[in-house]
Write an enzyme that holds these catalytic residues in place. Structure first.
Site, PDB file in Angstrom:
ATOM      1  CB  CYS A   1      52.865  49.060 -28.965  1.00 41.61           C
ATOM      2  SG  CYS A   1      53.742  47.682 -28.232  1.00 41.61           S
TER       3      CYS A   1
ATOM      4  CB  CYS B   1      55.277  45.115 -31.226  1.00 40.78           C
ATOM      5  SG  CYS B   1      54.020  44.496 -30.146  1.00 40.78           S
TER       6      CYS B   1
ATOM      7  CG  HIS C   1      51.226  43.637 -27.849  1.00 45.01           C
ATOM      8  ND1 HIS C   1      51.458  44.974 -28.011  1.00 45.01           N
ATOM      9  CD2 HIS C   1      50.616  43.497 -26.635  1.00 45.01           C
ATOM     10  CE1 HIS C   1      50.998  45.634 -26.963  1.00 45.01           C
ATOM     11  NE2 HIS C   1      50.489  44.765 -26.111  1.00 45.01           N
TER      12      HIS C   1
ATOM     13  CD  GLU D   1      52.058  43.587 -33.232  1.00 50.13           C
ATOM     14  OE1 GLU D   1      51.568  42.938 -32.272  1.00 50.13           O
ATOM     15  OE2 GLU D   1      51.835  44.788 -33.396  1.00 50.13           O
TER      16      GLU D   1
END
Ligand SMILES: Nc1nc(O)c(N)c(N[C@@H]2O[C@H](COP(=O)(O)O)[C@@H](O)[C@H]2O)n1
Length: 199
Positions: free
Chosen positions: A91, A100, A66, A68
């Site tokens: 998440c 994350c 992701h 991040e």
């Protein structure tokens, strides 16, 4: 000067800035989209590349981490005691990628500012909770409407289980359907052109 970007292409997910390798056949229907993105990215370097040409490069691979995770990788040690801003709640589940929130905790962030809670029931509020449990200050709802607009199709799908459909039609002033577009509808930068730019 070259600018690179990674996306998860026709396999879904967000487009993120980083690097990777392309998966899948070369003739798929996303090719035109990503080539247009190359040109768009290359244009950002206008006036900065002489004597080299402006070149854009987009690298696409499914199942990438992701946003991040990419941002924290780029930040390295600088992330310690720093504030992270993210448009969607990080998440806290193992899906196609690990959570994350764990990466953010390990990075020893001081604060995380979040645009909106993830409407995905697997995620919703759990990411925030995990960060707070680890002693990270969390602020939620900054520029929330903007963040929601960014992913309105995703929100709709999550809340209703149905795809987000946009219907566009042209009507004459006396209400008759027209088979041609009105003036200004193809102007760049408007809502419609933004929708059209999505893969
Ligand atoms: N915070 C956040 N950053 C991203 O870059 C994301 N793509 C998401 N997606 C959320 O996580 C779900 C998918 O998880 P996996 O890719 O399967 O691990 C997705 O449905 C969103 O809720 N979130």
């Amino acid at each position: 000067m070259s600018i690179s970007q990674i996306g998860s292409g026709k396999h879904g997910g967000v487009v993120m800035i980083s690097c990777g390798a392309k998966e899948g056949d070369s003739g798929d229907k996303d090719d035109g989209f990503y080539m247009r993105r190359c040109v768009e990215l290359a244009r950002k370097a206008i006036g900065c590349t002489s004597p080299s040409p402006m070149v854009g490069c987009v690298i696409v691979k499914a199942g990438q981490p992701h946003a991040e995770v990419f941002a924290l990788r780029d930040a390295g040690d600088v992330a310690e005691n720093a504030t992270a801003y993210v448009s969607l709640e990080p998440c806290n589940h193992y899906g196609r990628t690990p959570p994350c929130s764990e990466v953010m905790v390990k990075a020893k962030l001081k604060e995380v500012v979040i645009g909106m809670i993830d409407p995905n029931p697997i995620v919703a509020t759990r990411g925030v909770q995990r960060l707070r449990d680890a002693g990270i200050d969390v602020v939620v709802g900054v520029e929330e409407e903007l963040c929601k607009r960014l992913i309105e199709a995703f929100i709709h799908k999550m809340l209703t289980g149905k795809p987000f459909v946009t219907l566009r039609y042209s009507l004459s002033i006396n209400g008759h359907p027209l088979n041609q577009l009105g003036e200004g509808v193809t102007d760049s930068g408007g809502y419609h052109s933004q929708q059209m730019a999505c893969p």
